[in-house]
Write a protein that holds these residues in place. Structure first.
Motif, PDB file in Angstrom:
ATOM      1  N   GLU A 135       0.819  -1.219   0.000  1.00  5.93           N
ATOM      2  CA  GLU A 135       0.000   0.000   0.000  1.00  5.93           C
ATOM      3  C   GLU A 135       0.849   1.264   0.000  1.00  5.93           C
ATOM      4  N   ASN A 188      -2.254  -7.974  -0.113  1.00 10.77           N
ATOM      5  CA  ASN A 188      -3.253  -8.354   0.913  1.00 10.77           C
ATOM      6  C   ASN A 188      -3.172  -9.833   1.261  1.00 10.77           C
ATOM      7  N   GLU A 197     -12.144  -7.732  11.222  1.00  8.91           N
ATOM      8  CA  GLU A 197     -12.432  -6.366  10.770  1.00  8.91           C
ATOM      9  C   GLU A 197     -12.072  -6.248   9.295  1.00  8.91           C
ATOM     10  N   LEU A 199     -11.755  -7.539   5.205  1.00 10.43           N
ATOM     11  CA  LEU A 199     -12.843  -7.953   4.306  1.00 10.43           C
ATOM     12  C   LEU A 199     -13.174  -9.453   4.389  1.00 10.43           C
ATOM     13  N   LEU A 202     -14.490 -10.860   7.787  1.00  7.68           N
ATOM     14  CA  LEU A 202     -15.742 -10.152   8.099  1.00  7.68           C
ATOM     15  C   LEU A 202     -16.900 -10.731   7.290  1.00  7.68           C
ATOM     16  N   PRO A 214     -21.036  -6.066   3.655  1.00 10.86           N
ATOM     17  CA  PRO A 214     -20.874  -4.675   3.199  1.00 10.86           C
ATOM     18  C   PRO A 214     -19.823  -4.522   2.105  1.00 10.86           C
ATOM     19  N   TYR A 216     -17.946  -1.765  -0.140  1.00  8.99           N
ATOM     20  CA  TYR A 216     -17.709  -0.323  -0.236  1.00  8.99           C
ATOM     21  C   TYR A 216     -17.825   0.118  -1.703  1.00  8.99           C
ATOM     22  N   ARG A 223      -7.661  -6.013  -5.386  1.00  9.70           N
ATOM     23  CA  ARG A 223      -6.560  -6.328  -4.482  1.00  9.70           C
ATOM     24  C   ARG A 223      -5.891  -7.602  -5.001  1.00  9.70           C
ATOM     25  N   ASN A 258     -13.163  -6.783  -5.355  1.00 10.70           N
ATOM     26  CA  ASN A 258     -13.759  -7.141  -4.060  1.00 10.70           C
ATOM     27  C   ASN A 258     -15.068  -7.916  -4.219  1.00 10.70           C
ATOM     28  N   ARG A 291     -15.131   3.966   1.184  1.00 10.08           N
ATOM     29  CA  ARG A 291     -14.073   4.452   2.088  1.00 10.08           C
ATOM     30  C   ARG A 291     -13.484   5.738   1.513  1.00 10.08           C
ATOM     31  N   HIS A 294     -10.281   5.801  -1.097  1.00  6.97           N
ATOM     32  CA  HIS A 294     -10.130   4.360  -1.342  1.00  6.97           C
ATOM     33  C   HIS A 294      -9.226   4.080  -2.548  1.00  6.97           C
ATOM     34  N   TYR A 351     -20.084   0.550  10.702  1.00  6.74           N
ATOM     35  CA  TYR A 351     -21.186   0.154   9.814  1.00  6.74           C
ATOM     36  C   TYR A 351     -22.554   0.614  10.324  1.00  6.74           C
TER      37      TYR A 351
HETATM   38  P1  TYD Z   1      -9.238  -4.622   3.863  1.00 10.46           P
HETATM   39  O1  TYD Z   1      -9.424  -6.063   4.202  1.00 10.46           O
HETATM   40  O2  TYD Z   1      -9.590  -3.589   4.887  1.00 10.46           O
HETATM   41  O3  TYD Z   1      -7.744  -4.432   3.336  1.00 10.46           O
HETATM   42  P2  TYD Z   1      -7.032  -3.127   2.622  1.00 10.46           P
HETATM   43  O4  TYD Z   1      -7.880  -1.943   2.766  1.00 10.46           O
HETATM   44  O5  TYD Z   1      -5.760  -3.025   3.431  1.00 10.46           O
HETATM   45  O6  TYD Z   1      -6.804  -3.527   1.197  1.00 10.46           O
HETATM   46  O7  TYD Z   1     -10.111  -4.320   2.590  1.00 10.46           O
HETATM   47  C1  TYD Z   1      -9.926  -5.044   1.372  1.00 10.46           C
HETATM   48  C2  TYD Z   1     -10.803  -4.399   0.329  1.00 10.46           C
HETATM   49  O8  TYD Z   1     -12.169  -4.628   0.688  1.00 10.46           O
HETATM   50  C3  TYD Z   1     -10.636  -2.887   0.272  1.00 10.46           C
HETATM   51  O9  TYD Z   1     -10.758  -2.483  -1.101  1.00 10.46           O
HETATM   52  C4  TYD Z   1     -11.806  -2.352   1.064  1.00 10.46           C
HETATM   53  C5  TYD Z   1     -12.893  -3.392   0.843  1.00 10.46           C
HETATM   54  N1  TYD Z   1     -13.849  -3.592   1.956  1.00 10.46           N
HETATM   55  C6  TYD Z   1     -15.226  -3.587   1.698  1.00 10.46           C
HETATM   56  O10 TYD Z   1     -15.683  -3.423   0.552  1.00 10.46           O
HETATM   57  N2  TYD Z   1     -16.076  -3.787   2.746  1.00 10.46           N
HETATM   58  C7  TYD Z   1     -15.637  -3.963   4.031  1.00 10.46           C
HETATM   59  O11 TYD Z   1     -16.479  -4.097   4.966  1.00 10.46           O
HETATM   60  C8  TYD Z   1     -14.215  -3.980   4.273  1.00 10.46           C
HETATM   61  C9  TYD Z   1     -13.662  -4.183   5.662  1.00 10.46           C
HETATM   62  C10 TYD Z   1     -13.363  -3.786   3.195  1.00 10.46           C
END
Ligand code: TYD
Ligand code: NAD
Length: 353
Positions: A135, A188, A197, A199, A202, A214, A216, A223, A258, A291, A294, A351
């Protein structure tokens, strides 16, 4: 011989310590602050193992770290300890500066003092391995080549900026003081003991609990996913044979949007633990607010690690995600242990209801 691991009660550090002790007879001193993300349940199988020494403490505590180094005389320090969740860094960046920047600085200074006082032969053999992330390179457009080691650093989140700062400190301690450092920048991770917490865990837990999954924004962020045990094998290989002062990108050549990741998990759960009402888990997918800032796409060019050190991942995304979903189905006691009050507070903060 002994190694000192920091953050070894977290997701990647915990997997690393478990894999290390399964394969080596070298003692591991495991220094971890036990923040919300650190969990001794991950290390429960090591409770009676005399080769695992657990110490609760902060990497920034110079006196504690100096004493540990003198007492255990490690031949290497591996720094996994960090605040690691982007969403938490957006809500509260302070802890990320404290641990990832100041903590790494203080750790480097403690290690430098120890290393400087070692006899010449031990000094030469010593290694400081810093575990970092892809990142730090920022975000890619769909047509861009994947991140190589010489990519510019362009971090976009408080998390990635704090990791970038720590990488720069590690680099400078090598160039200025000669500290024998190695840095890995990995994509990742996913796999057993992943704090829910992030993705993938969760989504598995929310699916089983009948809650929304969820996504985003539009769910088309990409990723590059690597099974955690492949990351651990890459770190072992870099520790063993990496060139001093070099950085190595670690990745699985598994770029996924995602939404596709979430659909894969739903399909596996439909097969392994079908819903009582016969409906597919994908019906729980819910689009939520994106986010801020993002990053759209991460992808890793891991050819240097393969070419120079012969490392390759053992798992494909399909084999790794199946193992991961099965692990969460089989390890409900671990899940119950980490989904405590503070975890529920985080879910409602992030959330809402
Ligand atoms: P995450 O697991 O937080 O890893 P990073 O942000 O370090 O890559 O998130 C992975 C991807 O998933 C990231 O693009 C954000 C997305 N995401 C969602 O869409 N929903 C969620 O609830 C979470 C936690 C992440
Ligand atoms: P994690 O959040 O699961 O675990 C971090 C661990 O560090 C926890 O056990 C926590 O208690 C400990 N810790 C936090 N602050 C500390 C401090 N000041 N002193 C001592 N211990 C402290 O994180 P993770 O996912 O296991 O990540 C480990 C490392 O790998 C991090 O440096 C992270 O930046 C890097 N990384 C993670 C990923 C990923 O996908 N998770 C990918 C690439 C790199």
């Amino acid at each position: 011989m002994t190694i000192l691991v920091t953050g070894g009660a977290g997701f990647i550090g915990g997997n690393f310590v478990l894999d290390w002790l399964a394969a080596h007879d070298e003692t591991v001193v495991n220094l971890d602050k036990l923040t919300y993300a650190g969990n001794l349940q991950t290390l429960a199988s090591l409770r009676d193992n005399p080769r695992h020494v657990f110490v609760q403490g902060d990497i920034g505590d110079r006196e504690l770290v100096a004493n540990l180094l003198v007492q255990y005389q490690p031949r290497a320090v591996l720094n996994f300890a960090a605040e690691s969740h982007v969403d938490r860094s957006i809500h509260g960046p302070g802890d990320f500066i404290h641990t990832n920047v100041l903590g790494t600085f203080n750790l480097l200074e403690s290690v430098r003092a120890y290393w400087t006082a070692l006899p010449a032969e031990e000094q030469q053999a010593f290694r400081f391995l810093h575990v970092s992330t892809d990142e730090v390179y920022g975000t890619l457009s769909p047509a861009d080549p994947p991140f190589a080691e010489d990519n510019r650093y362009e971090p976009n989140s408080p998390y990635s900026a704090s990791k970038a700062a720590s990488d720069h400190l590690v680099r400078a301690w090598h160039h200025t003081y000669g500290l024998p450092v190695l840095t890995t920048n990995c994509s990742n991770n996913y796999g057993p003991y992943h704090f829910p917490e992030k993705l993938i865990p969760l989504v598995i837990l929310n699916a089983l609990a009948g809650k929304p999954l969820p996504i985003y924004g539009d769910g088309q962020q990409v990723r590059d996913w690597l099974y955690v045990k492949d990351h651990c094998s890459a770190i072992r290989r870099v520790l063993e044979a990496g060139q001093l002062g070099e950085t190595y990108n670690v990745g699985g050549w598994n770029e996924k949007a995602n939404l596709d990741v979430v659909r894969s998990i739903c399909a596996l759960l439909d097969e392994l633990r079908p819903r009582a009402d016969g409906q597919p888990y994908a019906s729980q997918i819910t689009y939520v607010q994106d986010r801020p800032g993002h990053d759209r796409r991460y992808a890793i060019d891991a050819r240097k690690l393969q070419r120079e050190l012969g490392w390759k991942p053992a798992e494909t995304f399909d084999s790794g995600i199946r193992k991961t979903v099965q692990w969460y189905l089989d390890n409900q006691a671990w899940v119950a242990g980490v989904t405590s009050g503070s975890y529920r507070d985080w879910l409602s903060q992030q959330y809402g209801a």
